[in-house]
Motif scaffolding. Structure first.
Motif, PDB file in Angstrom:
ATOM      1  N   LEU A  14       0.841  -1.193   0.000  1.00  0.00           N
ATOM      2  CA  LEU A  14       0.000   0.000   0.000  1.00  0.00           C
ATOM      3  C   LEU A  14       0.878   1.245   0.000  1.00  0.00           C
ATOM      4  CD1 LEU A  14      -2.727   1.548   0.428  1.00  0.00           C
ATOM      5  CD2 LEU A  14      -2.337   1.241   2.888  1.00  0.00           C
ATOM      6  N   VAL A  15       0.572   2.177  -0.873  1.00  0.00           N
ATOM      7  CA  VAL A  15       1.239   3.488  -0.878  1.00  0.00           C
ATOM      8  C   VAL A  15       0.148   4.515  -0.585  1.00  0.00           C
ATOM      9  CG1 VAL A  15       2.580   5.154  -2.194  1.00  0.00           C
ATOM     10  CG2 VAL A  15       2.941   2.695  -2.555  1.00  0.00           C
ATOM     11  N   ALA A  16       0.341   5.292   0.468  1.00  0.00           N
ATOM     12  CA  ALA A  16      -0.723   6.200   0.916  1.00  0.00           C
ATOM     13  C   ALA A  16      -0.114   7.398   1.624  1.00  0.00           C
ATOM     14  CB  ALA A  16      -1.688   5.466   1.841  1.00  0.00           C
ATOM     15  N   ALA A  17      -0.962   8.357   1.974  1.00  0.00           N
ATOM     16  CA  ALA A  17      -0.519   9.564   2.672  1.00  0.00           C
ATOM     17  C   ALA A  17      -0.542   9.357   4.180  1.00  0.00           C
ATOM     18  CB  ALA A  17      -1.421  10.738   2.303  1.00  0.00           C
ATOM     19  N   ALA A  18       0.352  10.062   4.846  1.00  0.00           N
ATOM     20  CA  ALA A  18       0.341  10.127   6.305  1.00  0.00           C
ATOM     21  C   ALA A  18       0.219  11.597   6.687  1.00  0.00           C
ATOM     22  CB  ALA A  18       1.606   9.519   6.885  1.00  0.00           C
ATOM     23  N   GLY A  19      -0.917  12.186   6.313  1.00  0.00           N
ATOM     24  CA  GLY A  19      -1.122  13.617   6.540  1.00  0.00           C
ATOM     25  C   GLY A  19      -2.186  13.889   7.583  1.00  0.00           C
ATOM     26  N   PHE A  20      -2.655  15.131   7.603  1.00  0.00           N
ATOM     27  CA  PHE A  20      -3.621  15.552   8.618  1.00  0.00           C
ATOM     28  C   PHE A  20      -5.038  15.069   8.322  1.00  0.00           C
ATOM     29  CE2 PHE A  20      -3.937  18.764   5.329  1.00  0.00           C
ATOM     30  CZ  PHE A  20      -5.295  18.984   5.231  1.00  0.00           C
ATOM     31  N   ASP A  21      -5.342  14.750   7.065  1.00  0.00           N
ATOM     32  CA  ASP A  21      -6.693  14.386   6.648  1.00  0.00           C
ATOM     33  C   ASP A  21      -7.171  13.148   7.410  1.00  0.00           C
ATOM     34  OD1 ASP A  21      -8.968  13.390   5.149  1.00  0.00           O
ATOM     35  OD2 ASP A  21      -8.319  14.662   3.493  1.00  0.00           O
ATOM     36  N   PRO A  22      -8.335  13.198   8.037  1.00  0.00           N
ATOM     37  CA  PRO A  22      -8.835  12.038   8.800  1.00  0.00           C
ATOM     38  C   PRO A  22      -9.071  10.802   7.942  1.00  0.00           C
ATOM     39  CG  PRO A  22     -10.517  13.758   8.636  1.00  0.00           C
ATOM     40  CD  PRO A  22      -9.242  14.364   8.143  1.00  0.00           C
ATOM     41  N   ARG A  23      -9.153  10.984   6.613  1.00  0.00           N
ATOM     42  CA  ARG A  23      -9.324   9.826   5.731  1.00  0.00           C
ATOM     43  C   ARG A  23      -8.025   9.057   5.506  1.00  0.00           C
ATOM     44  NH1 ARG A  23     -12.496  13.553   1.459  1.00  0.00           N
ATOM     45  NH2 ARG A  23     -10.912  14.965   2.302  1.00  0.00           N
ATOM     46  N   SER A  24      -6.914   9.561   6.049  1.00  0.00           N
ATOM     47  CA  SER A  24      -5.617   8.925   5.839  1.00  0.00           C
ATOM     48  C   SER A  24      -5.574   7.481   6.318  1.00  0.00           C
ATOM     49  CB  SER A  24      -4.511   9.723   6.562  1.00  0.00           C
ATOM     50  OG  SER A  24      -4.392  11.029   6.055  1.00  0.00           O
ATOM     51  N   ARG A  25      -6.344   7.162   7.357  1.00  0.00           N
ATOM     52  CA  ARG A  25      -6.249   5.826   7.970  1.00  0.00           C
ATOM     53  C   ARG A  25      -7.252   4.815   7.410  1.00  0.00           C
ATOM     54  NH1 ARG A  25      -6.506   7.139  14.417  1.00  0.00           N
ATOM     55  NH2 ARG A  25      -5.619   9.258  14.365  1.00  0.00           N
ATOM     56  N   ARG A  26      -8.284   5.265   6.721  1.00  0.00           N
ATOM     57  CA  ARG A  26      -9.419   4.391   6.417  1.00  0.00           C
ATOM     58  C   ARG A  26      -9.024   3.179   5.572  1.00  0.00           C
ATOM     59  NH1 ARG A  26     -13.598   8.211   7.332  1.00  0.00           N
ATOM     60  NH2 ARG A  26     -12.914   9.195   9.269  1.00  0.00           N
ATOM     61  N   VAL A  27      -8.345   3.398   4.455  1.00  0.00           N
ATOM     62  CA  VAL A  27      -7.978   2.294   3.564  1.00  0.00           C
ATOM     63  C   VAL A  27      -6.993   1.356   4.256  1.00  0.00           C
ATOM     64  CG1 VAL A  27      -6.764   1.710   1.425  1.00  0.00           C
ATOM     65  CG2 VAL A  27      -8.491   3.518   1.426  1.00  0.00           C
ATOM     66  N   SER A  28      -6.033   1.924   4.967  1.00  0.00           N
ATOM     67  CA  SER A  28      -5.055   1.096   5.683  1.00  0.00           C
ATOM     68  C   SER A  28      -5.740   0.157   6.666  1.00  0.00           C
ATOM     69  CB  SER A  28      -4.052   1.982   6.425  1.00  0.00           C
ATOM     70  OG  SER A  28      -3.348   2.801   5.538  1.00  0.00           O
TER      71      SER A  28
END
Length: 346
Positions: A14-28
């Motif tokens: 998985l390649v994803a963002a680790a930012g402030f957006d609360p959606r950052s964790r959902r897919v992980s």
């Protein structure tokens, strides 16, 4: 999705963002619940000079949570701007990912676009897609957690330099033909000035075809955007109402098909007379941006963008808040074996 990844032979990166957006964790979290230790990840931390302490703290919290959700992970920190203010995030992330080749046992690579900026997400998507196609037996997926109401709570402070996204530059103009350029700006709330800057950088256009979300979860969203952009549409861009483009807020394939049809028709119309060029500016919904991404890769379209220096996030709940929507696309891999884009399935 759960059935697909429940197969014990699947090994996923998985390649994803680790930012402030609360959606950052959902897919992980969704993937980790199904895959367990068969999931590894690369999380991208976008560093911007104007980030507030509050947003940095939110990003730190999300990064810590992501490290727990996916224990086999690496976090890549990317400075989006150079010392002179030039946007260089796309080049830097491609270089960093190139130093971390995908393990040979990985069967599926997933890019979560939910919280990645266009300037980072698009170059990464192109790079990973080409890598998976070269591997032949590895699938490439796009996933997006979309919430238009959440998007409305995030506003951006744009930089002053509009330019092409890495890997999606404007082609060199042919010497023997005049240029007929069509610009397709994706209208989104609060980005009038940013799109005006992008349009000025692109230059003279044969047509401007604004892209609006319709159908949308909020039935009035397209009307509200038309009202917000009225001055730009009428006085600055002189848009013919017949040139407004609509695509579904829920389905990136609708946007992809719409843009592909426009490109095909425009090329046929201009063939032998002018050099046709289509330029995309996806600055809003990531679902529509994913459709634009696919069209840009398929038809070698340019993507013109204005990088963001900082964000303002107002997370307070409102009565109009609605649940997230999840989109999952498989762009390449064994599922497409025997399929020829031109001729169809064999």
């Amino acid at each position: 999705m759960a059935d697909y990844f429940a197969d014990a032979s699947r090994r996923v990166l998985l390649v994803a963002a680790a930012g402030f957006d609360p959606r950052s964790r959902r897919v992980s979290q969704m993937l980790a619940d199904t895959l367990g230790d068969r999931l590894s990840a690369v999380f991208i931390r976008e560093e911007r000079p104007g980030a507030s302490d509050a947003l940095i703290q939110e990003a730190d919290t999300n990064e810590s949570a992501l490290r727990i959700i996916v224990q086999k992970c690496a976090v890549l920190k990317v400075d989006v701007f150079a010392d002179d203010g030039a946007p260089v995030g796309g080049s830097r992330i491609v270089s960093l990912l190139g130093q971390q080749p995908v393990a040979s046992d990985v069967t599926d690579v997933i890019l979560d676009l939910s919280a990645l900026s266009i300037g980072i997400g698009f170059p990464v998507a192109r790079m990973l897609l080409e890598d998976c196609e070269a591997a032949s037996n590895r699938a490439f997926h796009l996933m997006i957690v979309s919430n238009p109401e959440m998007d409305d709570k995030i506003s951006s402070v744009p930089s002053s330099r509009a330019g092409a996204v890495k890997g999606f530059s404007l082609p060199v103009e042919a010497d023997d033909q005049g240029l007929a350029q069509v610009w397709i700006p994706q209208l989104t709330r609060g980005c009038t000035s940013a799109l005006t800057q992008i349009g000025a950088a692109i230059g003279r256009c044969y047509k401007i075809c604004p892209l609006l979300p319709f159908p949308a979860r909020n039935p009035r969203r397209a009307d509200d955007l038309l009202s917000e952009y009225r001055t730009a549409l009428v006085d600055e861009w002189e848009v013919d109402p017949r040139d407004v483009v609509y695509a579904s807020e829920r389905n990136p394939l609708d946007c992809f098909r719409t843009l592909s049809t426009l490109k095909t028709r425009f090329d046929l119309t201009m063939k032998g007379t002018y050099e046709p060029r289509m330029v995309l500016s996806p600055v809003g919904s990531k679902v529509l941006a994913a459709g634009a991404l696919m069209a840009a890769i398929e038809h070698e379209m340019a993507v013109q963008y204005l990088e963001t220096e900082s964000y303002v996030f107002r997370p307070e709940p409102t009565p109009t808040d609605l649940p997230d929507m999840t989109v999952h696309l498989i762009l390449s891999g064994p599922l497409y074996a025997g399929y020829d884009r031109a001729a169809g399935p064999s």
